[in-house]
Scaffold this motif. Structure first.
Motif, PDB file in Angstrom:
ATOM      1  N   VAL A 184       0.817  -1.215   0.000  1.00  0.00           N
ATOM      2  CA  VAL A 184       0.000   0.000   0.000  1.00  0.00           C
ATOM      3  C   VAL A 184       0.852   1.266   0.000  1.00  0.00           C
ATOM      4  O   VAL A 184       0.689   2.144  -0.856  1.00  0.00           O
ATOM      5  CB  VAL A 184      -0.963  -0.002   1.206  1.00  0.00           C
ATOM      6  CG1 VAL A 184      -1.734   1.317   1.279  1.00  0.00           C
ATOM      7  CG2 VAL A 184      -1.935  -1.175   1.121  1.00  0.00           C
ATOM      8  N   ASP A 185       1.765   1.361   0.966  1.00  0.00           N
ATOM      9  CA  ASP A 185       2.475   2.627   1.179  1.00  0.00           C
ATOM     10  C   ASP A 185       3.627   2.858   0.206  1.00  0.00           C
ATOM     11  O   ASP A 185       3.950   4.011  -0.103  1.00  0.00           O
ATOM     12  CB  ASP A 185       2.999   2.687   2.620  1.00  0.00           C
ATOM     13  CG  ASP A 185       1.885   2.638   3.648  1.00  0.00           C
ATOM     14  OD1 ASP A 185       0.825   3.238   3.376  1.00  0.00           O
ATOM     15  OD2 ASP A 185       2.058   2.000   4.698  1.00  0.00           O
ATOM     16  N   THR A 186       4.245   1.785  -0.273  1.00  0.00           N
ATOM     17  CA  THR A 186       5.381   1.948  -1.176  1.00  0.00           C
ATOM     18  C   THR A 186       4.977   1.768  -2.637  1.00  0.00           C
ATOM     19  O   THR A 186       5.203   2.649  -3.467  1.00  0.00           O
ATOM     20  CB  THR A 186       6.504   0.957  -0.815  1.00  0.00           C
ATOM     21  OG1 THR A 186       6.917   1.192   0.540  1.00  0.00           O
ATOM     22  CG2 THR A 186       7.706   1.152  -1.723  1.00  0.00           C
ATOM     23  N   ILE A 187       4.355   0.609  -2.952  1.00  0.00           N
ATOM     24  CA  ILE A 187       4.004   0.353  -4.351  1.00  0.00           C
ATOM     25  C   ILE A 187       2.861   1.256  -4.812  1.00  0.00           C
ATOM     26  O   ILE A 187       2.977   1.987  -5.800  1.00  0.00           O
ATOM     27  CB  ILE A 187       3.624  -1.123  -4.562  1.00  0.00           C
ATOM     28  CG1 ILE A 187       4.791  -2.045  -4.206  1.00  0.00           C
ATOM     29  CG2 ILE A 187       3.196  -1.351  -6.009  1.00  0.00           C
ATOM     30  CD1 ILE A 187       4.459  -3.518  -4.283  1.00  0.00           C
ATOM     31  N   ALA A 188       1.723   1.200  -4.088  1.00  0.00           N
ATOM     32  CA  ALA A 188       0.515   1.884  -4.553  1.00  0.00           C
ATOM     33  C   ALA A 188       0.537   3.392  -4.343  1.00  0.00           C
ATOM     34  O   ALA A 188      -0.130   4.131  -5.073  1.00  0.00           O
ATOM     35  CB  ALA A 188      -0.715   1.286  -3.878  1.00  0.00           C
ATOM     36  N   LYS A 189       1.284   3.864  -3.366  1.00  0.00           N
ATOM     37  CA  LYS A 189       1.323   5.310  -3.121  1.00  0.00           C
ATOM     38  C   LYS A 189       2.521   5.989  -3.779  1.00  0.00           C
ATOM     39  O   LYS A 189       2.408   7.124  -4.262  1.00  0.00           O
ATOM     40  CB  LYS A 189       1.344   5.598  -1.622  1.00  0.00           C
ATOM     41  CG  LYS A 189       0.035   5.321  -0.909  1.00  0.00           C
ATOM     42  CD  LYS A 189       0.122   5.752   0.551  1.00  0.00           C
ATOM     43  CE  LYS A 189      -1.197   5.519   1.278  1.00  0.00           C
ATOM     44  NZ  LYS A 189      -1.132   5.949   2.690  1.00  0.00           N
ATOM     45  N   GLU A 190       3.674   5.305  -3.802  1.00  0.00           N
ATOM     46  CA  GLU A 190       4.890   5.941  -4.306  1.00  0.00           C
ATOM     47  C   GLU A 190       5.246   5.516  -5.729  1.00  0.00           C
ATOM     48  O   GLU A 190       5.416   6.354  -6.616  1.00  0.00           O
ATOM     49  CB  GLU A 190       6.065   5.632  -3.375  1.00  0.00           C
ATOM     50  CG  GLU A 190       5.942   6.241  -1.982  1.00  0.00           C
ATOM     51  CD  GLU A 190       7.156   5.959  -1.123  1.00  0.00           C
ATOM     52  OE1 GLU A 190       8.225   5.642  -1.681  1.00  0.00           O
ATOM     53  OE2 GLU A 190       7.043   6.051   0.118  1.00  0.00           O
ATOM     54  N   TYR A 191       5.395   4.203  -5.955  1.00  0.00           N
ATOM     55  CA  TYR A 191       5.866   3.733  -7.254  1.00  0.00           C
ATOM     56  C   TYR A 191       4.819   3.910  -8.356  1.00  0.00           C
ATOM     57  O   TYR A 191       5.119   4.424  -9.440  1.00  0.00           O
ATOM     58  CB  TYR A 191       6.264   2.257  -7.184  1.00  0.00           C
ATOM     59  CG  TYR A 191       7.429   1.942  -6.279  1.00  0.00           C
ATOM     60  CD1 TYR A 191       8.280   2.945  -5.812  1.00  0.00           C
ATOM     61  CD2 TYR A 191       7.700   0.633  -5.889  1.00  0.00           C
ATOM     62  CE1 TYR A 191       9.351   2.648  -4.984  1.00  0.00           C
ATOM     63  CE2 TYR A 191       8.774   0.326  -5.061  1.00  0.00           C
ATOM     64  CZ  TYR A 191       9.591   1.336  -4.607  1.00  0.00           C
ATOM     65  OH  TYR A 191      10.643   1.035  -3.788  1.00  0.00           O
ATOM     66  N   LEU A 192       3.599   3.471  -8.078  1.00  0.00           N
ATOM     67  CA  LEU A 192       2.534   3.467  -9.092  1.00  0.00           C
ATOM     68  C   LEU A 192       1.246   4.008  -8.475  1.00  0.00           C
ATOM     69  O   LEU A 192       0.309   3.254  -8.204  1.00  0.00           O
ATOM     70  CB  LEU A 192       2.312   2.044  -9.618  1.00  0.00           C
ATOM     71  CG  LEU A 192       3.540   1.341 -10.212  1.00  0.00           C
ATOM     72  CD1 LEU A 192       3.265  -0.145 -10.404  1.00  0.00           C
ATOM     73  CD2 LEU A 192       3.933   1.982 -11.535  1.00  0.00           C
ATOM     74  N   PRO A 193       1.177   5.309  -8.237  1.00  0.00           N
ATOM     75  CA  PRO A 193       0.035   5.883  -7.512  1.00  0.00           C
ATOM     76  C   PRO A 193      -1.311   5.599  -8.187  1.00  0.00           C
ATOM     77  O   PRO A 193      -1.455   5.752  -9.404  1.00  0.00           O
ATOM     78  CB  PRO A 193       0.337   7.384  -7.515  1.00  0.00           C
ATOM     79  CG  PRO A 193       1.822   7.481  -7.686  1.00  0.00           C
ATOM     80  CD  PRO A 193       2.184   6.327  -8.575  1.00  0.00           C
ATOM     81  N   LEU A 194      -2.252   5.177  -7.373  1.00  0.00           N
ATOM     82  CA  LEU A 194      -3.611   4.954  -7.841  1.00  0.00           C
ATOM     83  C   LEU A 194      -4.281   6.304  -8.088  1.00  0.00           C
ATOM     84  O   LEU A 194      -4.158   7.234  -7.284  1.00  0.00           O
ATOM     85  CB  LEU A 194      -4.395   4.161  -6.789  1.00  0.00           C
ATOM     86  CG  LEU A 194      -5.858   3.851  -7.075  1.00  0.00           C
ATOM     87  CD1 LEU A 194      -5.994   2.912  -8.266  1.00  0.00           C
ATOM     88  CD2 LEU A 194      -6.511   3.235  -5.835  1.00  0.00           C
ATOM     89  N   ASN A 195      -5.001   6.431  -9.199  1.00  0.00           N
ATOM     90  CA  ASN A 195      -5.695   7.671  -9.533  1.00  0.00           C
ATOM     91  C   ASN A 195      -6.986   7.751  -8.720  1.00  0.00           C
ATOM     92  O   ASN A 195      -8.048   7.277  -9.142  1.00  0.00           O
ATOM     93  CB  ASN A 195      -5.998   7.717 -11.032  1.00  0.00           C
ATOM     94  CG  ASN A 195      -6.509   9.078 -11.479  1.00  0.00           C
ATOM     95  OD1 ASN A 195      -7.155   9.796 -10.719  1.00  0.00           O
ATOM     96  ND2 ASN A 195      -6.217   9.430 -12.724  1.00  0.00           N
ATOM     97  N   LEU A 196      -6.889   8.342  -7.530  1.00  0.00           N
ATOM     98  CA  LEU A 196      -8.025   8.384  -6.617  1.00  0.00           C
ATOM     99  C   LEU A 196      -9.178   9.212  -7.168  1.00  0.00           C
ATOM    100  O   LEU A 196     -10.346   8.876  -6.957  1.00  0.00           O
ATOM    101  CB  LEU A 196      -7.583   8.941  -5.266  1.00  0.00           C
ATOM    102  CG  LEU A 196      -6.510   8.144  -4.516  1.00  0.00           C
ATOM    103  CD1 LEU A 196      -6.176   8.830  -3.199  1.00  0.00           C
ATOM    104  CD2 LEU A 196      -6.977   6.711  -4.269  1.00  0.00           C
ATOM    105  N   GLU A 197      -8.865  10.285  -7.862  1.00  0.00           N
ATOM    106  CA  GLU A 197      -9.918  11.132  -8.418  1.00  0.00           C
ATOM    107  C   GLU A 197     -10.740  10.363  -9.443  1.00  0.00           C
ATOM    108  O   GLU A 197     -11.975  10.420  -9.449  1.00  0.00           O
ATOM    109  CB  GLU A 197      -9.302  12.374  -9.059  1.00  0.00           C
ATOM    110  CG  GLU A 197     -10.339  13.331  -9.628  1.00  0.00           C
ATOM    111  CD  GLU A 197      -9.717  14.579 -10.220  1.00  0.00           C
ATOM    112  OE1 GLU A 197     -10.465  15.414 -10.774  1.00  0.00           O
ATOM    113  OE2 GLU A 197      -8.478  14.725 -10.134  1.00  0.00           O
TER     114      GLU A 197
END
Length: 279
Positions: free
Chosen positions: A90-103
């Motif tokens: 969650v904190d490294t892959i999904a937030k930093e490396y490949l951020p999920l487009n929350l909008e």
């Protein structure tokens, strides 16, 4: 939201690292068949993140996550204490490396549902976009396998853990049908546990809190056969042979093989799937 009568749904089961299979299937579904916006999506456990990236059309990121980043000791630790490092996901892959487009996820017209397990009672709750929670925390809760993840995840006023060990495929299907689905693409990563597998799960259950243990045992003993109602259309994509990955595997070659098998098995049913979605 009201029930979407006659809607089309995608359902993906859980299964830890076996979920590389459904990830490959989803990428093929979008990139090869052009199916990107189902009415309903129900995803369990390790398939939750793939669902979110699918709904935001980040297909290349799904492949990178499963074939590059997850089969690694950074995510799965064998020793000295076995662990699945969900915070790294969650904190490294999904937030930093490949951020999920929350909008983009917040704007999706797809109704999505994710099962999570109440850590105290063992009850299953479905989290969806009808009651918005931070998607990163939903992924963290949905994949927080007890013992392998040292903790729980707060969503609102309650604490939750992985919903897959207490929720069978039949429950996922019922949720989609209750939401109005009458056409279903079902992608399952795992088969029914063998007797040895059930014995291991019961042994694992002895390490859990009473409510969680009861929920696990009830799920094992529940007949998962499904009586399909008249008029329901279903296409089921499942492994053509046993997946090389286990729930707790990190060998890259095997994870990539599972991903590619999901792609191949889905494309083998291209015509049925396109008809299901009216393509």
């Amino acid at each position: 939201m009201e029930s979407m009568k006659g809607a089309t749904a995608i359902i993906t089961s859980g299964g830890g690292m076996k979920c590389a299979y459904s990830a490959g299937a989803l990428v093929a579904l979008a990139k090869e068949l052009g199916i990107t916006n189902p009415d309903i999506f129900v995803a369990a456990s390790g398939s939750t993140g793939s669902m979110f990236y699918y709904l935001t059309h980040q297909y290349e990121d799904i492949e990178k996550i499963w074939t590059r980043y997850l089969p690694s000791p950074h995510f799965i630790r064998y020793a000295p204490i076995p662990a699945m490092k969900i915070n790294y996901l969650v904190d490294t892959i999904a937030k930093e490396y490949l951020p999920l487009n929350l909008e983009k996820l917040e704007q999706t017209h797809t109704r999505y549902f994710v099962p999570v397990t109440d850590q105290d009672s063992g009850d299953t709750r479905f989290i969806g976009n009808e009651l918005w929670f931070n998607p990163y925390e939903v992924v963290r809760a949905a994949t927080a396998i007890p013992i392998l993840y040292n903790g729980h995840v707060r969503l609102g006023s309650r604490s939750y853990l992985d919903g897959d060990f207490s929720t069978g495929v039949a429950t996922l299907i019922k949720k989609a049908m209750d939401a109005g689905a009458r056409r279903i693409l079902l992608i399952t990563n795992t088969d029914t546990p063998t007797q040895m597998g059930k014995w291991i799960l019961r042994l694992y259950g002895t390490l859990l809190r009473p409510g969680l243990r009861t929920s696990l045992i009830e799920d094992l003993e529940t007949d998962q056969s499904i009586t399909w109602p008249e008029g329901l259309e279903v296409v089921h994509v499942s492994p053509t042979y046993p997946l090389p990955t286990l729930l707790y595997s990190r060998e890259k070659r095997k994870v990539v093989e599972s991903f590619n098998m999901g792609t191949a098995d889905l494309l083998a049913k291209s015509e049925e799937i396109k008809a299901l979605f009216g393509k």
